[in-house]
Each structure stands twice: as structure tokens, then as C-alpha cells.
Design a protein around this motif. Structure first.
Motif, PDB file in Angstrom:
ATOM      1  N   LYS A 132      10.488 -30.599  18.676  1.00 29.90           N
ATOM      2  CA  LYS A 132       9.918 -30.831  19.999  1.00 29.90           C
ATOM      3  C   LYS A 132       9.081 -29.637  20.438  1.00 29.90           C
ATOM      4  O   LYS A 132       9.393 -28.488  20.111  1.00 29.90           O
ATOM      5  N   LEU A 133       8.024 -29.922  21.170  1.00 27.03           N
ATOM      6  CA  LEU A 133       7.193 -28.875  21.759  1.00 27.03           C
ATOM      7  C   LEU A 133       7.650 -28.660  23.192  1.00 27.03           C
ATOM      8  O   LEU A 133       7.664 -29.588  23.994  1.00 27.03           O
ATOM      9  N   LEU A 134       8.062 -27.431  23.490  1.00 26.44           N
ATOM     10  CA  LEU A 134       8.518 -27.096  24.833  1.00 26.44           C
ATOM     11  C   LEU A 134       7.330 -26.578  25.631  1.00 26.44           C
ATOM     12  O   LEU A 134       6.889 -25.447  25.456  1.00 26.44           O
ATOM     13  N   PRO A 181      12.903 -21.741  29.614  1.00 27.22           N
ATOM     14  CA  PRO A 181      13.990 -20.970  29.005  1.00 27.22           C
ATOM     15  C   PRO A 181      14.419 -19.793  29.866  1.00 27.22           C
ATOM     16  O   PRO A 181      15.592 -19.460  29.943  1.00 27.22           O
ATOM     17  N   VAL A 182      13.454 -19.145  30.514  1.00 31.14           N
ATOM     18  CA  VAL A 182      13.750 -18.041  31.435  1.00 31.14           C
ATOM     19  C   VAL A 182      13.066 -18.342  32.769  1.00 31.14           C
ATOM     20  O   VAL A 182      11.869 -18.614  32.808  1.00 31.14           O
ATOM     21  N   LYS A 190      25.450 -24.563  31.621  1.00 28.39           N
ATOM     22  CA  LYS A 190      24.028 -24.762  31.340  1.00 28.39           C
ATOM     23  C   LYS A 190      23.201 -23.496  31.505  1.00 28.39           C
ATOM     24  O   LYS A 190      22.187 -23.328  30.817  1.00 28.39           O
ATOM     25  N   TYR A 191      23.622 -22.599  32.410  1.00 29.72           N
ATOM     26  CA  TYR A 191      22.762 -21.469  32.762  1.00 29.72           C
ATOM     27  C   TYR A 191      23.537 -20.156  32.807  1.00 29.72           C
ATOM     28  O   TYR A 191      24.716 -20.115  33.159  1.00 29.72           O
ATOM     29  N   VAL A 238      17.350 -16.636  35.717  1.00 34.60           N
ATOM     30  CA  VAL A 238      18.189 -17.739  35.248  1.00 34.60           C
ATOM     31  C   VAL A 238      17.749 -18.124  33.836  1.00 34.60           C
ATOM     32  O   VAL A 238      16.592 -18.473  33.607  1.00 34.60           O
ATOM     33  N   TYR A 239      18.694 -18.052  32.897  1.00 29.95           N
ATOM     34  CA  TYR A 239      18.409 -18.344  31.501  1.00 29.95           C
ATOM     35  C   TYR A 239      19.045 -19.678  31.112  1.00 29.95           C
ATOM     36  O   TYR A 239      20.190 -19.950  31.466  1.00 29.95           O
ATOM     37  N   GLU A 240      18.292 -20.488  30.377  1.00 31.48           N
ATOM     38  CA  GLU A 240      18.856 -21.715  29.851  1.00 31.48           C
ATOM     39  C   GLU A 240      19.823 -21.333  28.718  1.00 31.48           C
ATOM     40  O   GLU A 240      19.430 -20.725  27.721  1.00 31.48           O
ATOM     41  N   LYS A 241      21.084 -21.680  28.878  1.00 34.61           N
ATOM     42  CA  LYS A 241      22.130 -21.166  28.004  1.00 34.61           C
ATOM     43  C   LYS A 241      21.946 -21.585  26.546  1.00 34.61           C
ATOM     44  O   LYS A 241      22.296 -20.836  25.627  1.00 34.61           O
ATOM     45  N   ALA A 242      21.371 -22.753  26.316  1.00 36.50           N
ATOM     46  CA  ALA A 242      21.203 -23.239  24.946  1.00 36.50           C
ATOM     47  C   ALA A 242      20.248 -22.370  24.147  1.00 36.50           C
ATOM     48  O   ALA A 242      20.254 -22.391  22.913  1.00 36.50           O
ATOM     49  N   LEU A 243      19.420 -21.564  24.832  1.00 30.68           N
ATOM     50  CA  LEU A 243      18.427 -20.732  24.152  1.00 30.68           C
ATOM     51  C   LEU A 243      18.791 -19.255  24.194  1.00 30.68           C
ATOM     52  O   LEU A 243      17.962 -18.406  23.894  1.00 30.68           O
TER      53      LEU A 243
END
Length: 211
Positions: free
Chosen positions: A72-74, A83-84, A110-111, A179-184
Motif C-alpha cells: 500500500k502507498l501511504l 505515522p507521526v 493504537k498510539y 502522536v505516533y501511530e503505534k504500528a509503525l
């Protein structure tokens, strides 16, 4: 005429059956399904680390698709969450400068939330004159968690130690969250060490590439 129609039907059927191509698999689950390592040359994908000097897109291999493995293209411009993320908060009419367990609404699953800036206005710093260098009130910031229903959220705690508000009036907190997306986010673990008498120390587990 019948021969032509039969030929076109056969060609269309063949095209449909060949719409999915598999490499190292007899049952492709996508238009192109590659099982195993893939070698890409001629810099179709550049894996050389370089300084960011423009707008960059992020390619991700998704595990939440069926089948698993779609690339996927983010594109940050097309979604609300990056992501940040930076998030500015203003809290008015704060009594005695203390904020306790403010629910951010951002789930801990999540974050990851970090306070990167916090200022309390309308404050009178308390001064400790007993120290060799006069010390003033210090900001105290902390991110904890609160539970609401069946979910756990990041919470904010703020204090301006040793300070009171001017003329006993309430003040205003202005803070910035990262705030960081936890998955990344990759967890580097915990650094356990000490410092010497001059209050200095060196981290021994700084990841390569950041040293």
C-alpha cells in the motif's frame, strides 16, 4: 461466423483465467502473487538511506488484507492520521496549574503520545533562595493512562511545581503533543545504566544509524 464467435469466446475465457498470475504458486490470490524473495534492480525501489529534502511517500506491506501481503502507498494528504502527528492543546481556566489524568481520547493500543512542549501562563514562579543558585519552579509533565469502559487511553498530567497563579487567578496551559501511530513504531527496549558524580553518562544501546 460461428467459428469467429467461438474463437472470441475462447480468447476471453483464456484472458479471464490468466488475469491472476502466480510465481512459485499454482493458486494465485492476486493479479500478481509472488511467493518467495523478489530481486528488483535498476533502482526501481531505492533502498539507500538519504536525507529527506522533499515530500516522501511510504510503501507498506499490509497484514490486514485478504490475501495478506498487499503493498500500500501511504499518502498523508489522503488520510487524517499520519505515522507521526503533532497536536496542539490549549487548556483554559486551570485551577492552581494542576492537570490530572486528562483523557486525550487516543487509545494506548493504537498510539504513543509524547509531550514535546508545555507552558503555563499567568504563573508566578516560586523561588528557592536556600540553594547556591536560586532555583525556580519547574514544569512537570507526564503521560499515563486511564480506562474508560473497555478501552485504555493516553492521559496527560501537568504541574508547575513551586508556582502559584497571579492574584489567585486561574491560568492557561498550552501544550504540544507528538502522536505516533503505534504500528509503525519500533521499541528499542530500556536503557539501564548510571551516571557519575558530574551527572554525565553515555547510552550503550543507541541503535546503529542514530549514533
Amino acid at each position: 461466423m460461428k467459428k469467429i464467435i467461438t474463437f472470441l469466446f475462447a480468447a476471453c475465457t483464456c484472458f479471464y483465467t490468466k488475469a491472476q498470475v502466480g510465481i512459485n504458486t499454482k493458486t494465485p490470490q492476486g493479479t500478481l502473487d509472488v511467493v518467495g524473495g523478489t530481486l528488483i534492480e535498476s533502482y526501481v525501489i531505492d533502498t539507500v538511506n538519504s536525507y529527506a529534502s522533499g515530500n516522501y511517500y511510504l510503501l507498506t506491506r499490509s497484514k490486514d488484507t485478504n490475501p495478506i501481503g498487499k503493498v500500500k502507498l501511504l499518502d498523508i494528504a489522503l488520510r487524517n492520521v499520519a505515522p507521526v502527528n503533532t497536536y496542539n492543546i490549549t487548556l483554559k481556566n486551570v485551577n492552581q496549574d494542576d492537570v490530572v489524568n486528562l483523557n486525550t481520547g487516543l487509545e494506548t493500543s493504537k498510539y504513543i503520545v509524547a509531550i514535546t512542549g508545555a507552558v503555563f501562563t499567568d504563573a508566578t514562579p516560586g523561588i528557592n533562595t536556600t540553594t547556591s543558585i536560586k532555583s525556580f519552579g519547574a514544569y512537570s509533565t507526564e503521560v499515563t493512562s486511564v480506562t474508560d469502559g473497555e478501552k485504555t487511553y493516553n492521559a496527560i498530567n501537568l504541574s508547575f511545581q513551586g508556582a502559584g497563579t497571579t492574584s489567585a487567578q486561574n491560568g492557561t496551559w498550552s501544550l504540544t503533543l507528538c502522536v505516533y501511530e503505534k504500528a509503525l513504531v519500533k521499541d528499542w527496549g530500556t536503557y539501564t545504566g548510571g551516571v557519575n558524580s558530574s551527572f554525565t553518562g553515555v547510552s550503550t544501546n543507541t541503535p546503529l544509524g542514530l549514533q
